[in-house]
Design a protein around this motif. Structure first.
Motif: not given
Ligand SMILES: Cc1cc2nc3c(=O)[nH]c(=O)nc-3n(C[C@H](O)[C@H](O)[C@H](O)COP(=O)(O)OP(=O)(O)OC[C@H]3O[C@@H](n4cnc5c(N)ncnc54)[C@H](O)[C@@H]3O)c2cc1C
Ligand SMILES: Nc1ncnc2c1ncn2[C@@H]1O[C@H](COP(=O)(O)O)[C@@H](O)[C@H]1O
Lengths: 247, 307
Positions: A118-119, A126, A130, A139-143, A155-156, B66, B92-93, B96-97, B108, B168-169
């Motif tokens: 994540k970082q 971080g 992304p 796609a991006c799922v963070v943390e 799980l986020r 998302d 942040r997500d 940055s995108r 950041q 997409k999520i």
């Protein structure tokens, strides 16, 4: 079957003292380099996913020669495809440069799933996960703090607590701490890793759009007041109210 | 220079940090445009002093989070120049995108910002600071509780645009928090316990003090690792949360460098520890050398007197 790329960054041991000399962090004073802590959770998740459903892992690092160690450490756990990206002219790469060279190596690896931290423990940004996802159209799922290898859900955190999500591939998953600490290598793994082949690639990162001005040490706090014994608690509460004005 | 702020929200309202973003933009002499995801917080945003314009960005993608879809929608709605967000997971997500889409850099967790754009951000978990300058367009996120918030009194014009992106999520299951207790990320006062608390039941003492002052309860990694009832979401530090409250009270915490990484920028730090040599005292504004068994009951009653 899934092709996973894991991004592993080498950073100073989190216990290391970070000294600034001549306006720059003195990396030569760092004696112990490790894989960035969150990246270890990403690697463990990748190992479990491949164990559960088959596939293979490419470990990718961007860094100087010393960073071979994070790849060798991954090799000791059975990762066979190892890529290090470097160019001796690189210094202070900006976020775009880091993301674009990593994205290039990921494309080359054929991965449809990218696991990373994540970082990073040094830059703490971080932004890589992304950003790389954006470049890859992924796609991006963070943390992510937990995952299920069989059902492939992650799980986020969410405002309400947390949520289990699934994601279309290609995808980038950034990991925070999970319950699964990185496994330890066995003797055979360590032997194998000595012979592991690292694919060194160079690349053109383009020009940085960020001007580096320098590093400084954080401002030292003036020494605080120390009180002996619990009898001092009322005085401290008074100071918090009247001096600090935080109560 | 143009600044577009991505509003940070909490439930159906603006998160307090959104006003701090406006305050930071105003300090550069800029009247920012605020983008509100799905219109959340738009009315409040137009009343914040210094805001130039409020855009509600409405689209199907805003029903769940998302980052990719949100960035697509915001990118289409935002102007050139600086894209500014909060240094939270979502901020942040998304920032940055957007930066990656525009091929501009992102910085950041900025803690100082001045014209030019000169910025400082912590690196190595606050063991050093990095100064950088960006002359062109960029994405930046700001650390919460670091910039002065803008007040009320604005009357910015408000408009709505339709923009969405490919989601997409898919959310399969929402899991409610184990408790309705305040999260350390959202608290202005934090009282944290470490291994010195002896067992997780003793954290009840911390909870009861916390409830009295609207504080959140945090923990060291040693406590989280040792005791199941203390979840990782409470952990403060390098591999936990970075917090920046007005008051941080560390109880039975030694002050390992990885713990300090997450809380050393707190405005005031109080340490309660029986070991006078504990490193936590080096960063404490007020250090109390005592066992918590003796100190906490007095702390509880003194705080109760203030209410
Ligand atoms: C990669 C990495 C990441 C890490 N990330 C984190 C992190 O995010 N957060 C974190 O906290 N740690 C982190 N750690 C762990 C860190 O190094 C320490 O081990 C941890 O912070 C110690 O927790 P503690 O202070 O609660 O426990 P201890 O170090 O065991 O300290 C307990 C303290 O309680 C005091 N005490 C005991 N009894 C009493 C009493 N009755 N009354 C008052 N005081 C008492 C003792 O004097 C002692 O100072 C990390 C470590 C690594 C290697
Ligand atoms: N130089 C690098 N080499 C390999 N992985 C990296 C590198 N930089 C960043 N990453 C990955 O991206 C994550 C986030 O990094 P950052 O954006 O710097 O906080 C890290 O935890 C790594 O997984």
């Amino acid at each position: 079957m899934v092709e996973i790329a894991v991004l592993l960054k080498q950073v100073p041991d989190t216990n290391a003292k970070i000294a600034v000399v001549g306006g720059r962090v003195d990396e030569s004073a760092v004696t112990s380099w490790v894989t960035s802590p969150y990246d270890e959770y990403a690697l463990e998740a990748a190992l479990q996913l491949v164990e559960a459903g088959g596939g293979s892992i490419t470990a990718i690092t961007l860094g100087p020669m010393r960073a071979d160690k994070v790849l060798k450490d991954a090799a000791a756990l059975g990762v066979t495809k190892l890529v290090r990206i470097w160019n001796d002219e690189w210094l202070d790469l900006d976020s775009n440069q880091v993301q674009s060279v990593l994205a290039e190596a990921i494309k080359e690896s054929g991965a449809d799933l990218v696991f990373c931290g994540k970082q990073s423990a040094d830059r703490n940004q971080g932004s890589t996960g992304p950003g790389v996802a954006e470049i890859l159209g992924a796609a991006c799922v963070v943390e992510v703090s937990d995952f299920n290898a069989a059902e492939q859900f992650y799980l986020r955190p969410a405002a309400s607590g947390s949520e289990k999500v699934t994601v279309n591939y290609p995808a980038v998953i950034t990991f925070t701490k999970t319950e699964s600490e990185l496994r330890r290598p066995n003797v055979r793994g360590i032997m194998m890793s000595k012979k592991a082949q690292i694919n060194l690639v160079s690349s053109d990162a383009g020009a940085s759009q960020v001007t580096f001005k320098g590093h400084t040490s954080p401002a030292e706090k003036p020494p605080g007041k120390t009180f002996e014994g619990s009898d001092s608690v009322p005085e401290v509460v008074g100071l918090l109210r009247d001096e600090a004005k935080v109560l | 220079m143009e600044i577009t702020i991505i509003a940070e929200t909490q439930g159906n309202q603006l998160h307090a940090v959104t006003r701090q973003l406006v305050g930071a933009a105003s300090s550069l002499g800029v009247s920012p445009t605020i983008l509100c995801a799905g219109g959340v917080g738009a009315d409040e945003a137009s009343g914040i002093s210094g805001v130039g314009k409020v855009l509600s960005v409405n689209g199907d993608c805003f029903s769940t989070f998302d980052g990719g879809a949100w960035a697509t929608a915001f990118d289409a709605a935002a102007g050139e120049g600086v894209i500014m967000g909060a240094a939270t997971a979502q901020g942040r997500d998304v920032v940055s995108r957007i930066a990656a889409r525009r091929n501009i850099p992102v910085v950041q967790d900025v803690v100082t910002l001045s014209d030019g754009l000169n910025m400082t951000h912590p690196i190595y978990s606050g063991k050093a600071m990095q100064d950088v300058t960006i002359s062109g367009s960029c994405g930046i996120t700001l650390r919460a509780n670091t910039f002065s918030p803008a007040g009320d009194g604005g009357s910015a014009e408000s408009a709505t645009v339709q923009q969405s992106g490919d989601v997409k999520i898919a959310v399969k299951e929402a899991i409610a928090k184990a408790s309705e207790r305040l999260d350390v990320s959202d608290a202005d006062i934090i009282i944290s316990g470490g291994r010195g608390m002896g067992n997780p039941e003793n954290f009840d003492k911390l909870y009861s003090i916390a409830e009295g002052v609207g504080a959140a309860v945090g923990a060291s990694r040693a406590a989280v690792d040792a005791w199941d009832p203390i979840p990782h979401s409470m952990q403060v530090g390098q591999t936990g949360k970075t917090v920046n409250p007005s008051l941080y009270i560390a109880v039975g915490i030694s002050g390992a460098i990885q713990h300090l990484a997450g809380m050393r920028t707190s405005k005031y730090i109080v340490a309660i520890n029986k070991d006078p040599e504990a490193p936590i005292f080096k960063v404490a504004d007020y250090g109390i050398v005592s066992t918590w068994e003796e100190a906490l009951p007095i702390l509880a009653s003194e705080i109760a007197k203030l209410q």
